[in-house]
Design a protein around this motif. Structure first.
Motif, PDB file in Angstrom:
ATOM      1  N   VAL A 152       5.499   5.057  -9.841  1.00  0.00           N
ATOM      2  CA  VAL A 152       4.534   4.758  -8.779  1.00  0.00           C
ATOM      3  C   VAL A 152       3.791   3.458  -9.074  1.00  0.00           C
ATOM      4  CG1 VAL A 152       2.382   5.530  -7.707  1.00  0.00           C
ATOM      5  CG2 VAL A 152       4.266   7.138  -8.028  1.00  0.00           C
ATOM      6  N   ASP A 153       3.384   3.267 -10.316  1.00  0.00           N
ATOM      7  CA  ASP A 153       2.671   2.028 -10.666  1.00  0.00           C
ATOM      8  C   ASP A 153       3.555   0.807 -10.432  1.00  0.00           C
ATOM      9  OD1 ASP A 153       0.445   3.465 -11.334  1.00  0.00           O
ATOM     10  OD2 ASP A 153       0.822   3.429 -13.512  1.00  0.00           O
ATOM     11  N   GLY A 154       4.806   0.899 -10.816  1.00  0.00           N
ATOM     12  CA  GLY A 154       5.720  -0.221 -10.605  1.00  0.00           C
ATOM     13  C   GLY A 154       5.951  -0.510  -9.135  1.00  0.00           C
ATOM     14  N   LEU A 155       6.105   0.537  -8.322  1.00  0.00           N
ATOM     15  CA  LEU A 155       6.317   0.358  -6.891  1.00  0.00           C
ATOM     16  C   LEU A 155       5.075  -0.227  -6.213  1.00  0.00           C
ATOM     17  CD1 LEU A 155       8.270   3.628  -5.964  1.00  0.00           C
ATOM     18  CD2 LEU A 155       9.149   1.282  -5.896  1.00  0.00           C
ATOM     19  N   ARG A 156       3.903   0.250  -6.579  1.00  0.00           N
ATOM     20  CA  ARG A 156       2.668  -0.254  -5.956  1.00  0.00           C
ATOM     21  C   ARG A 156       2.513  -1.752  -6.200  1.00  0.00           C
ATOM     22  NH1 ARG A 156      -2.320   3.870  -6.922  1.00  0.00           N
ATOM     23  NH2 ARG A 156      -3.288   2.355  -5.516  1.00  0.00           N
ATOM     24  N   THR A 157       2.790  -2.147  -7.428  1.00  0.00           N
ATOM     25  CA  THR A 157       2.642  -3.562  -7.752  1.00  0.00           C
ATOM     26  C   THR A 157       3.630  -4.416  -6.971  1.00  0.00           C
ATOM     27  OG1 THR A 157       1.882  -2.997  -9.988  1.00  0.00           O
ATOM     28  CG2 THR A 157       2.708  -5.244  -9.617  1.00  0.00           C
ATOM     29  N   ARG A 158       4.874  -3.992  -6.927  1.00  0.00           N
ATOM     30  CA  ARG A 158       5.909  -4.803  -6.277  1.00  0.00           C
ATOM     31  C   ARG A 158       5.734  -4.821  -4.760  1.00  0.00           C
ATOM     32  NH1 ARG A 158      11.670  -3.556  -8.925  1.00  0.00           N
ATOM     33  NH2 ARG A 158      12.126  -5.479  -7.786  1.00  0.00           N
ATOM     34  N   VAL A 159       5.350  -3.682  -4.171  1.00  0.00           N
ATOM     35  CA  VAL A 159       5.139  -3.650  -2.724  1.00  0.00           C
ATOM     36  C   VAL A 159       3.954  -4.532  -2.334  1.00  0.00           C
ATOM     37  CG1 VAL A 159       4.391  -2.165  -0.813  1.00  0.00           C
ATOM     38  CG2 VAL A 159       6.205  -1.404  -2.352  1.00  0.00           C
ATOM     39  N   LYS A 160       2.913  -4.503  -3.167  1.00  0.00           N
ATOM     40  CA  LYS A 160       1.728  -5.324  -2.865  1.00  0.00           C
ATOM     41  C   LYS A 160       2.033  -6.804  -2.976  1.00  0.00           C
ATOM     42  CE  LYS A 160      -3.119  -5.852  -4.161  1.00  0.00           C
ATOM     43  NZ  LYS A 160      -4.210  -5.375  -5.057  1.00  0.00           N
ATOM     44  N   VAL A 161       2.791  -7.158  -4.008  1.00  0.00           N
ATOM     45  CA  VAL A 161       3.110  -8.574  -4.210  1.00  0.00           C
ATOM     46  C   VAL A 161       4.063  -9.076  -3.136  1.00  0.00           C
ATOM     47  CG1 VAL A 161       4.230 -10.222  -5.757  1.00  0.00           C
ATOM     48  CG2 VAL A 161       2.647  -8.517  -6.684  1.00  0.00           C
ATOM     49  N   LEU A 162       5.112  -8.304  -2.868  1.00  0.00           N
ATOM     50  CA  LEU A 162       6.136  -8.732  -1.916  1.00  0.00           C
ATOM     51  C   LEU A 162       5.732  -8.485  -0.471  1.00  0.00           C
ATOM     52  CD1 LEU A 162       9.318  -7.439  -3.809  1.00  0.00           C
ATOM     53  CD2 LEU A 162       8.399  -9.776  -3.754  1.00  0.00           C
ATOM     54  N   GLY A 163       4.796  -7.541  -0.261  1.00  0.00           N
ATOM     55  CA  GLY A 163       4.369  -7.232   1.098  1.00  0.00           C
ATOM     56  C   GLY A 163       5.477  -6.681   1.959  1.00  0.00           C
ATOM     57  N   THR A 164       6.403  -5.949   1.353  1.00  0.00           N
ATOM     58  CA  THR A 164       7.564  -5.461   2.102  1.00  0.00           C
ATOM     59  C   THR A 164       7.318  -4.070   2.671  1.00  0.00           C
ATOM     60  OG1 THR A 164       9.919  -5.002   1.959  1.00  0.00           O
ATOM     61  CG2 THR A 164       8.621  -4.490   0.033  1.00  0.00           C
ATOM     62  N   ARG A 165       7.954  -3.780   3.823  1.00  0.00           N
ATOM     63  CA  ARG A 165       7.892  -2.452   4.417  1.00  0.00           C
ATOM     64  C   ARG A 165       9.250  -2.032   4.992  1.00  0.00           C
ATOM     65  NH1 ARG A 165       3.675  -2.423   2.342  1.00  0.00           N
ATOM     66  NH2 ARG A 165       1.639  -1.697   3.107  1.00  0.00           N
ATOM     67  N   GLY A 166      10.216  -2.924   4.990  1.00  0.00           N
ATOM     68  CA  GLY A 166      11.526  -2.612   5.563  1.00  0.00           C
ATOM     69  C   GLY A 166      12.238  -1.524   4.783  1.00  0.00           C
ATOM     70  N   HIS A 167      13.029  -0.729   5.486  1.00  0.00           N
ATOM     71  CA  HIS A 167      13.705   0.404   4.862  1.00  0.00           C
ATOM     72  C   HIS A 167      14.653  -0.051   3.763  1.00  0.00           C
ATOM     73  CE1 HIS A 167      16.644   3.663   4.417  1.00  0.00           C
ATOM     74  NE2 HIS A 167      15.672   4.472   4.804  1.00  0.00           N
ATOM     75  N   ASP A 168      15.450  -1.069   4.025  1.00  0.00           N
ATOM     76  CA  ASP A 168      16.419  -1.529   3.036  1.00  0.00           C
ATOM     77  C   ASP A 168      15.716  -2.132   1.819  1.00  0.00           C
ATOM     78  OD1 ASP A 168      18.477  -0.723   4.643  1.00  0.00           O
ATOM     79  OD2 ASP A 168      18.803  -2.693   5.547  1.00  0.00           O
ATOM     80  N   GLU A 169      14.643  -2.857   2.069  1.00  0.00           N
ATOM     81  CA  GLU A 169      13.918  -3.470   0.944  1.00  0.00           C
ATOM     82  C   GLU A 169      13.234  -2.403   0.090  1.00  0.00           C
ATOM     83  OE1 GLU A 169      12.605  -7.700   2.983  1.00  0.00           O
ATOM     84  OE2 GLU A 169      11.448  -5.898   3.403  1.00  0.00           O
ATOM     85  N   VAL A 170      12.619  -1.409   0.741  1.00  0.00           N
ATOM     86  CA  VAL A 170      11.974  -0.327  -0.007  1.00  0.00           C
ATOM     87  C   VAL A 170      13.002   0.458  -0.808  1.00  0.00           C
ATOM     88  CG1 VAL A 170      10.762   1.865   0.248  1.00  0.00           C
ATOM     89  CG2 VAL A 170       9.992  -0.130   1.529  1.00  0.00           C
ATOM     90  N   ARG A 171      14.161   0.702  -0.209  1.00  0.00           N
ATOM     91  CA  ARG A 171      15.214   1.433  -0.910  1.00  0.00           C
ATOM     92  C   ARG A 171      15.666   0.680  -2.149  1.00  0.00           C
ATOM     93  NH1 ARG A 171      20.525   1.883  -1.779  1.00  0.00           N
ATOM     94  NH2 ARG A 171      21.514   3.949  -1.667  1.00  0.00           N
ATOM     95  N   ALA A 172      15.811  -0.640  -2.046  1.00  0.00           N
ATOM     96  CA  ALA A 172      16.234  -1.451  -3.189  1.00  0.00           C
ATOM     97  C   ALA A 172      15.209  -1.387  -4.315  1.00  0.00           C
ATOM     98  CB  ALA A 172      16.463  -2.889  -2.744  1.00  0.00           C
ATOM     99  N   LEU A 173      13.909  -1.424  -3.959  1.00  0.00           N
ATOM    100  CA  LEU A 173      12.864  -1.339  -4.988  1.00  0.00           C
ATOM    101  C   LEU A 173      12.878   0.032  -5.674  1.00  0.00           C
ATOM    102  CD1 LEU A 173       9.856  -3.075  -3.163  1.00  0.00           C
ATOM    103  CD2 LEU A 173      11.364  -4.056  -4.904  1.00  0.00           C
ATOM    104  N   LEU A 174      12.989   1.089  -4.883  1.00  0.00           N
ATOM    105  CA  LEU A 174      13.013   2.438  -5.448  1.00  0.00           C
ATOM    106  C   LEU A 174      14.244   2.641  -6.319  1.00  0.00           C
ATOM    107  CD1 LEU A 174      11.778   5.232  -5.662  1.00  0.00           C
ATOM    108  CD2 LEU A 174      12.923   5.850  -3.523  1.00  0.00           C
TER     109      LEU A 174
END
Length: 398
Positions: A152-174
């Protein structure tokens, strides 16, 4: 006058008797001797033989066909004992690509977990409550508190920095975070190569009910499918059906089974199995041990004895601990106790096709420092596969 009348009557009686006798004698001569008289009023035609069908089905009497000489009797020689036919050997699938072929089964059981995470991460508002829900979802899947917090900590940081919300982008991060926790670069190979004239030895351990004997049989199929020669050791002498079950698995692929009577010393059976492997030049010996309760100290000590006795003949290359993926934290406690006794080198997770708690892979590896090497994804004979982290993560993330 009276005399003349009496003489006339006498002459008439004599004439009447003479004529009657003549006709009586003629009537008797007209009947042929030896023949029955034909009843008056009934006319019989010539008698003919009934057809064969009528003779078989009709209720009347039929003329029998002319008698024929019976065929000569031939002497039949029956063998005294007929040897049972050898069972037809099966050709197992090779291990390469097994998990890819079983990917659909894994996806069906894990899809709710992966889909739930993706839905949360793709929501319009990722506030504190949403992140807590994501963490709870990970913990529910038996990933463990520490690993869930790190993800969760890793995802929060990367989502905040990248500002992504797309399904494919979120899936790649997870996907990246899960692979980092599972350990995509970890060595998960099984040591099954012989050492000169000595075979590789694999001990299979675990508590009752985890599918230990079945895993031993399926592992033999995996190795035979890869071109290895295998000897099985039925060292679970406390469960009556264990030896028969293992022998059934071995007979399917031509792997001999070393066994003894129920209640025999497990260590001696394991020793004999290794000796048989050396004698026959086998590549690998798989020893199925008794399913001992991890709370019984004496039984755990006996398991350590089996390993020590085997090592007098050959080194033990692998100690595979079979865990039921549905047991969660209880399975983790089992793993700790076994690791203290026999130095577990790998985990075989069974029943992965019927649970959404695949996160136990992450937790057991973190706690023991031992990789998951095999996963059971069904009840079929070829449903045991070498664990591939990337295939696993791609299957649970739709």
């Amino acid at each position: 006058m009276d005399i003349t009348l009496l003489a006339s009557l006498a002459v008439a009686v004599v004439l009447l008797l003479s004529v009657g006798g003549f006709f009586l004698v003629r009537t008797r001569r007209s009947v042929t001797p030896g023949k029955e008289e034909t009843k008056p009023g009934i006319a019989e035609g010539p008698r003919t033989a009934a057809p064969e069908e009528e003779r078989e089905e009709g209720g009347g009497t039929a003329l029998a066909p002319p008698a024929q000489a019976p065929p000569p009797v031939r002497e039949t020689i029956v063998p005294e004992e007929a040897e049972p036919a050898a069972p037809e050997l099966e050709t197992p699938l090779p291990s390469a690509g097994r998990m890819v072929r079983l990917r659909a089964r894994l996806a069906r059981s894990q899809s709710s977990f992966g889909q739930g995470l993706l839905n949360l991460l793709s929501s319009d508002s990722l506030d504190e409550d949403t992140w807590e829900e994501i963490e709870d979802t990970l913990i529910t899947a038996d990933i463990g508190v520490t690993s869930a917090t790190q993800i969760v900590d890793g995802l929060r940081t990367r989502v905040k920095v990248l500002g992504t919300r797309g399904h494919d982008e979120v899936r790649a991060l997870l996907r990246e975070e899960l692979l980092a926790q599972i350990g995509a670069d970890t060595d998960r190979s099984l040591r099954t190569e012989p050492h000169g004239e000595r075979p590789a030895v694999i001990m299979v351990v675990g508590v009752n009910g985890t599918g230990k004997t079945t895993t031993s049989g399926k592992l033999a199929r995996v190795l035979v499918g890869d071109g290895r020669t295998v000897v099985l050791g039925a060292a679970d002498t406390f469960r009556a059906a264990a030896s028969e079950q293992l022998e059934t698995w071995g007979s399917r692929v031509g792997a001999p089974v070393v066994r003894r009577e129920e209640g025999a010393d497990p260590a001696s059976v394991a020793f004999d199995a290794v000796a048989r492997g050396i004698e026959e030049g086998a590549d690998t010996v798989i020893i199925d041990t008794a399913g001992r309760l991890h709370t019984k100290t004496g039984l755990m000590d006996e398991l350590g004895k089996v390993k020590r006795v085997v090592e007098k003949k050959s080194q033990v290359d692998e100690v595979l601990l079979v865990l039921d993926a549905t047991t969660g934290q209880n399975g983790l406690r089992q793993a700790r106790v076994f690791a203290e006794v026999v130095n577990v080198t790998g985990i075989a997770l069974t029943k992965m096709d019927g649970t959404a708690k695949g996160g136990i892979i992450v937790q057991v590896q973190r706690e023991l420092g031992v990789p998951v090497k095999l996963v059971g994804l069904g009840e079929g004979p070829d449903d045991l596969a070498p664990f591939d982290p990337e295939v696993f993560v791609d299957a649970i993330l739709p």
